[in-house]
Enzyme design. Sequence first.
Site, PDB file in Angstrom:
ATOM      1  N   ARG A 170      21.675  67.829  53.448  1.00 47.44           N
ATOM      2  CA  ARG A 170      22.718  67.977  52.438  1.00 47.44           C
ATOM      3  C   ARG A 170      24.046  67.567  53.068  1.00 47.44           C
ATOM      4  NH1 ARG A 170      23.921  73.712  51.838  1.00 47.44           N
ATOM      5  NH2 ARG A 170      25.843  73.196  52.925  1.00 47.44           N
ATOM      6  N   HIS A 225      27.165  73.130  49.604  1.00 46.33           N
ATOM      7  CA  HIS A 225      26.099  73.661  48.753  1.00 46.33           C
ATOM      8  C   HIS A 225      26.483  73.499  47.288  1.00 46.33           C
ATOM      9  CE1 HIS A 225      22.915  76.235  47.292  1.00 46.33           C
ATOM     10  NE2 HIS A 225      23.794  76.992  46.683  1.00 46.33           N
ATOM     11  N   TYR A 258      30.146  76.841  58.786  1.00 44.14           N
ATOM     12  CA  TYR A 258      28.871  77.230  59.384  1.00 44.14           C
ATOM     13  C   TYR A 258      28.084  76.080  60.012  1.00 44.14           C
ATOM     14  CZ  TYR A 258      27.347  75.790  54.664  1.00 44.14           C
ATOM     15  OH  TYR A 258      27.151  75.105  53.481  1.00 44.14           O
TER      16      TYR A 258
END
Length: 382
Positions: free
Chosen positions: A273, A277, A286
Site C-alpha cells: 500500500r 490506509h 508507523y
Amino acid sequence: MTVDSTTGALTAAPGDHGSPVETGPPELVQLLTPEGERVEHPSYSLETTPEELRSIYRDLVLVRRFDGEATSLQRQGELGLWASLLGQEAAQVGSGRAMRPGDYAFPTYREHGVAWCKGVDPLNLLGMFRGVNHGGWDPNEKNFHLYTIVIGSQTLHATGYAMGITKDGSDDAVIAYFGDGASSQGDVAEAFTFASVYNAPVVFFCQNNQWAISEPTEKQTRVPLYRRASGFGFPGVRVDGNDVLACLAVTRAALDRARNGEGPMLIEAFTYRMGAHTTSDDPSRYRIAEELESWKLKDPIERLKAYLVREGWADTEFLDAVEAESEQLARRVREGVRTMPDPDPSSIFENVYAEGHALVDEERAGYLAYAASFAEAEGDEN
C-alpha cells in the site's frame, strides 16, 4: 520477527520468543519482473496479444489516475473519506480481468480497480464516499457487490453465495477480496471452514499490502498468509501482487478450478500500500521512508510499460493517448462529484424494510415535521 520486503520470508529478530515456523522464502508466482522482463512459470502460463497488453496498461493508468483524483477531491472537502489503492492496481486489474461475466465479486472498500473491470462507473463509487448514495450501482447487474466496510464480513457473504449457486447448478464462480488485516478476523476463518466443507466455488483473494492500518503483517501471522489455506483443506498460492500478468493468470486458473468443482482456493497477492490506509491516516507515523522507496522500484505500471516499449508494442503516441484519456477521466470525475445533487433527507427512511413498518413511518413523520418547522420559522421572520 521481520519480513523480507521482496519474498515475505519470516526471520527471527533479537528478542523474539521462540523461532518462527518458517525461515525459507515462500514461492512467489511471477510472470513479469520489476524490470519489465517476461518470464515463465511451470504451473501458470499466460498467452496474451499486444492488443490485450495495451488494454491492460490502459486500465492500470486510468484506475491510478481516477484514484489520485479521488484523493485530491477528499483533500478539497468534496469527499468525506477515501481509501486509496495506490500500488495495488496490478492485483485488482489482473484479478478483475480474470473473471467471466457471470462470476460474482465481493469487495471490501478499496477494490476500485475491480469495480472498473466490472463496469462500475467511478462516479458511483465516489457518490458513496460523498454521502449522496449507498453505492449507486445494481450489484446483480454488474455482478459486483456493494462495498463492505465491516472488515472481513464479505468473505462469509461470498461463501454463502457460492454455496447457493452450486445448488442452482450454475457453472459460475465467486471471488472474495480482503486484506491481510482481515485475515485475522473470525469471519474469514468461518468462511474458509464453510467453503472447504461444502466445496464452494469461491476464490479468496487476499491483497497483502503489508500493513493492516498501522500493524505490520509479521504481528499477525508466523507463516505466510497463503499457507493458512492448507489448515482448512484447500490450496493457497502467493503471487507477485505488482505483476498484473501473474495476477491474471493465477486468478483465472483459480476461478476455473472452482467452477470445475474442485473447491476453494486462497490467493495471496503480495503487494504494498503506497499511500495511507485512508485519507484520515498518516503512514509516516508507523513506517519508514526506505520501505516505501524500495517498493517504488516494483511499480506495477512501470514494469508493464517497460515490457511494452521493449517489445515495440507501445510507442510515444500510444502512451501519450492513454495519458490524455486519463486526464479526461479525471476531469469527468472532478466535475461529476462537484455537481452531484444532494439526496432528499427523507430518503434515509426508504428501503429500511421491504414493506412498510410502523416505527419507521412514525420516525419519518416526526422528521418531516421537524424539518418543516425551520421553513415555518424562516417564513415568520420574513
